[in-house]
Motif scaffolding. Structure first.
Motif, short mmCIF file in Angstrom:
data_model
loop_
_atom_site.label_atom_id
_atom_site.label_comp_id
_atom_site.label_asym_id
_atom_site.label_seq_id
_atom_site.Cartn_x
_atom_site.Cartn_y
_atom_site.Cartn_z
N ALA A 98 -4.14 19.37 0.31
CA ALA A 98 -3.01 19.94 -0.43
C ALA A 98 -1.70 19.25 -0.06
O ALA A 98 -0.85 19.00 -0.93
N TYR A 99 -1.54 18.96 1.22
CA TYR A 99 -0.33 18.24 1.62
C TYR A 99 -0.29 16.86 0.96
O TYR A 99 0.76 16.43 0.44
N THR A 100 -1.42 16.17 0.98
CA THR A 100 -1.47 14.83 0.38
C THR A 100 -1.11 14.89 -1.09
O THR A 100 -0.32 14.07 -1.59
N ALA A 101 -1.66 15.86 -1.80
CA ALA A 101 -1.39 15.97 -3.23
C ALA A 101 0.07 16.32 -3.51
O ALA A 101 0.65 15.86 -4.50
N ARG A 102 0.67 17.10 -2.63
CA ARG A 102 2.02 17.61 -2.89
C ARG A 102 3.12 16.69 -2.39
O ARG A 102 4.15 16.54 -3.06
N PHE A 103 2.93 16.08 -1.23
CA PHE A 103 4.04 15.36 -0.60
C PHE A 103 3.77 13.90 -0.27
O PHE A 103 4.71 13.13 -0.06
N ALA A 104 2.50 13.49 -0.14
CA ALA A 104 2.21 12.13 0.30
C ALA A 104 2.53 11.12 -0.80
O ALA A 104 2.79 11.48 -1.97
N ALA A 105 2.52 9.85 -0.43
CA ALA A 105 2.69 8.78 -1.41
C ALA A 105 1.62 8.92 -2.49
O ALA A 105 0.52 9.41 -2.24
N SER A 106 1.94 8.47 -3.69
CA SER A 106 1.00 8.59 -4.80
C SER A 106 -0.15 7.60 -4.65
O SER A 106 -0.07 6.62 -3.91
N ARG A 107 -1.22 7.87 -5.39
CA ARG A 107 -2.33 6.92 -5.42
C ARG A 107 -1.86 5.57 -5.95
O ARG A 107 -2.29 4.53 -5.48
N GLY A 108 -0.96 5.63 -6.91
CA GLY A 108 -0.45 4.38 -7.47
C GLY A 108 0.32 3.55 -6.46
O GLY A 108 0.19 2.32 -6.42
N ALA A 109 1.11 4.22 -5.62
CA ALA A 109 1.86 3.50 -4.59
C ALA A 109 0.91 2.85 -3.60
O ALA A 109 1.09 1.68 -3.21
N ALA A 110 -0.11 3.60 -3.17
CA ALA A 110 -1.08 3.04 -2.23
C ALA A 110 -1.81 1.86 -2.87
O ALA A 110 -2.03 0.82 -2.23
N ALA A 111 -2.20 2.01 -4.14
CA ALA A 111 -2.91 0.93 -4.82
C ALA A 111 -2.05 -0.31 -4.96
O ALA A 111 -2.55 -1.44 -4.85
N GLN A 112 -0.75 -0.13 -5.18
CA GLN A 112 0.15 -1.27 -5.31
C GLN A 112 0.24 -2.04 -3.99
O GLN A 112 0.23 -3.28 -3.98
N VAL A 113 0.34 -1.32 -2.88
CA VAL A 113 0.40 -1.98 -1.58
C VAL A 113 -0.93 -2.67 -1.28
O VAL A 113 -0.95 -3.81 -0.78
N GLU A 114 -2.04 -2.00 -1.58
CA GLU A 114 -3.35 -2.62 -1.38
C GLU A 114 -3.46 -3.92 -2.16
O GLU A 114 -3.94 -4.94 -1.63
N SER A 115 -3.06 -3.89 -3.41
CA SER A 115 -3.16 -5.08 -4.27
C SER A 115 -2.34 -6.23 -3.71
O SER A 115 -2.80 -7.38 -3.69
N TRP A 116 -1.14 -5.92 -3.24
CA TRP A 116 -0.28 -6.98 -2.69
C TRP A 116 -0.91 -7.59 -1.44
O TRP A 116 -0.92 -8.81 -1.26
N LEU A 117 -1.43 -6.75 -0.57
CA LEU A 117 -2.03 -7.27 0.65
C LEU A 117 -3.23 -8.17 0.34
O LEU A 117 -3.40 -9.23 0.94
#
Length: 654
Positions: A98-117
């Motif tokens: 619930a914390y992840t869904a409400r306050f953590a970085a979005s899936r899209g943000a994580a995916a963008q960082v993953e893609s760049w790396l």
């Protein structure tokens, strides 16, 4: 298999899988790179005044982590609301998901960082389940290119070292593509400066090379004042002092702090955050319990979670034994989870291992954090450390408060304040000097700040600070609301020319002085690795104070919903019977409670350790004091037995 051990088995398999998963990659620099922006606060301070000794080999493979920005402002408001007694959201904690869904970085943000790396040539690119960070591995040549830095080696010093490994760091602030600037809090793994370990051994070698007067052997005391050294140079109007304590037993500790067999922490889990794992720790605990006439520990209530392969040794050896045994002393009915960060991170990536261990507790399993109480006997540096690392730890401490996990941190073993204990969402545990008498009663307790003098030509020659609890006003953090009206304004004055009141530490305290320390049990091994015996030695430091307090809080939480971030409640109890107020040493304090003697055999010189002895004549002193009420040595005080347990329960409606 118990629920605790089953969860750890699943998480251990997941951690190893995450470290070996391959990911697609392409050659860095295959297409033009977008405009860069500097990651604020990512420069490493020691590189500006320490000479580089060379470059880290480009073929060296390192694992880095890119920490993602949560919705921190909203999370801070929620964390404060669920932690403040009397509010409508008090104790309405969120699950990790619930914390992840409400306050953590979005899936899209994580995916963008993953893609760049991946585009920069990194492999094993994974995001933790709470979307706190993206982890990836690459050779230094690709790391340098990706972050527009050069990783260099540096001469180690007392303030910056890699625990015996070559020290390295990025030579400038890291850069990122502009498109990622709003997504990233910090990057770890570029430097490998080791965590600070607030652990002190009793009767360590002291003194100078000057001539010393030989004295008869004076044995250590098994309770305060058992043995007395006589015929010493005069001090405080006397020529005899008690000898230092050999190390208090579990029974003595429980008696002095009023532990009860009716409140043993049942139903709670205490996480002990380490770097690596000590071999045969449960066997050590069994031997320790037997030697101290404690109940035999249950294998169903003990588990270990390793986030690495344990191939690089255990930098927290002795620390882990101290944490496990002292928390067991106070809460023998609680579950214990020892979380070992990857010890190879200390070789390569510094603080990253302990950050990951904390986050693993918060990411949890089966819908819950892995523990309700977490003891952290380490610090990362002064408030001048890279600001980006201060921000990343603050982010996960806010998460901990939102999930109902109390994060306890040793406040340090010297003058001044350290991160993360000074963070307003950390529970900073300071230290005391404690005299326990023959019957287990508390004879006295004062703030831990000791001076050391050597007997040279039959005169005491003062040599400076022997040890001290960390504490004082913050350089960075404003005064949190829970400290208003409790912390005297004089102790919360902003250093320098800053306006307004600031965060003061510590918050609470317990025994830390190694000269009145705890007897910690360790296994002895021969050169073939076989166990040859068990022995005990006196240990102190705020590394002891933190797990002691964590255990006593677990006692109060027994069979209750977690109390979580405790500071707003602690400060409501300030001045009440729930807390014992350690008293300052004054000229009217009996001389026998003002210091202990140590002989040449144990301390390298006939020496006198004097209590509550800080002053501006000591190098590095920051103005800490022991006072009636709140002070910057002991915080609001030490837990006062069952009053602490029952008053906390009443405050939480339990």
């Amino acid at each position: 298999m118990s629920r605790l051990r089953m969860l750890v088995a699943v998480l251990g398999a997941t951690a190893l899988a995450a470290g070996t998963t391959a990911a697609a990659s392409r050659t860095a620099g295959a297409s033009p790179r977008p405009a860069d922006t500097t990651l604020a606060g990512s420069a490493v301070p020691f590189t500006s005044h320490t000479r580089s000794t060379g470059d880290v080999a480009g073929s060296t493979r390192l694992t880095i982590e890119v920490w993602l920005k949560p919705d921190l402002a909203a999370a801070e408001r929620f964390a404060a609301a669920v932690s403040t007694p009397g509010g409508p959201l008090f104790r309405h904690y969120l699950s990790p998901a619930a914390y992840t869904a409400r306050f953590a970085a979005s899936r899209g943000a994580a995916a963008q960082v993953e893609s760049w790396l991946r585009a920069e040539g990194f492999t094993a690119v994974t995001t933790d389940s709470g979307r706190s960070y993206v982890r990836a591995t690459a050779p230094v040549s690709k790391i340098n290119a990706a972050f527009r830095v050069r990783l260099k080696t540096y001469r180690a010093s007392a303030s910056a070292h890699a625990d015996g490994y070559p020290l390295h760091a990025n030579d400038r602030a890291a850069s990122l593509p502009v498109s990622l600037a709003g997504r990233v809090l910090a990057v770890t793994g570029l430097d490998n400066a080791a965590p600070i370990l607030p652990l002190e051994k009793g009767a360590a070698a002291q003194g100078t090379a000057a001539s010393r007067t030989a004295r008869p052997h004076a044995p250590c005391s098994h309770y305060y004042g058992q043995h007395v050294a006589t015929g010493l140079p005069g001090q405080f109007g006397v020529t005899s002092f008690p000898t230092f304590v050999c190390g208090y037993s579990a029974g003595q500790m429980r008696s002095a702090y009023g532990a009860s067999w009716a409140a043993t922490g049942k139903g709670q889990t205490i996480a002990l955050v380490e770097v690596g794992l000590t071999r045969d720790m449960f066997l050590t605990l069994e031997d320790y319990a037997r030697a101290n006439h404690m109940p035999a520990p249950s294998p169903e209530r003990y588990a270990e979670l390793s986030l690495g392969k344990d191939t690089c040794g255990d930098p927290f050896d002795i620390e882990e034994q101290l944490d496990v045994e002292s928390s067991y002393d106070m809460a023998p009915g609680a579950d214990q989870l020892v979380v070992g960060g990857d010890s190879c991170d200390l070789k390569q990536d510094g603080n990253q291992g302990v950050y990951d261990a904390d986050v693993a507790v918060l990411d949890g399993a089966s819908g819950h954090p892995l523990a309700t109480v977490a003891s952290n006997s380490w610090e990362t540096g002064t408030e001048s450390q890279p600001l980006s690392q201060t921000k990343l730890v603050h982010a996960y401490l806010v998460r901990a408060a939102s999930e109902g996990v109390g994060m306890y941190f040793s406040a340090g073993d010297g003058s001044g304040v350290l991160e993360p204990s000074v963070d307003p969402d950390a529970i900073a545990v300071g230290g005391t000097t404690l005299g326990i008498g023959k019957t287990g009663s508390r004879l006295f307790e004062t703030g831990w700040s000791t001076g050391i003098s050597s007997d040279i030509n039959n005169k005491w020659v003062f040599e400076g600070e022997q040890g001290a609890d960390g504490g004082g006003p913050s350089l960075l953090w404003a005064q949190p609301s829970y400290q208003r009206g409790v912390v005297p304004s004089s102790l919360a004055v902003a250093p320098g020319n800053r306006g307004g009141l600031v965060r003061a530490v510590p918050d609470i305290s317990a025994l830390a002085d190694p000269f009145t320390g705890m007897a910690v049990g360790v296994l002895n091994f021969n050169d073939k690795g076989a166990v040859t015996g068990f022995s005990e030695e006196p240990i102190g430091g705020t590394s002891l104070a933190s797990p002691l307090v964590a255990g006593m809080v677990a006692d109060a939480e027994q069979y209750q919903h977690p109390f979580g971030f405790l500071n707003p409640s602690l400060y409501k109890l300030a001045g009440s019977a729930a807390l014992h107020d350690p008293t300052p040493v004054t000229s009217s304090t009996p001389a026998r409670y003002r210091g202990v003697a140590c002989d040449v055999a144990m301390c390298g010189a006939q020496s006198l350790t004097t209590f509550d002895d800080q002053s501006f004549s000591m190098l590095g002193y920051t103005g800490q004091v022991t006072l009636k009420g709140y002070d910057t040595m002991t915080g609001v005080g030490t837990p006062n037995g069952q009053n602490f347990v029952y008053d906390l329960r009443a405050l939480f409606g339990a």
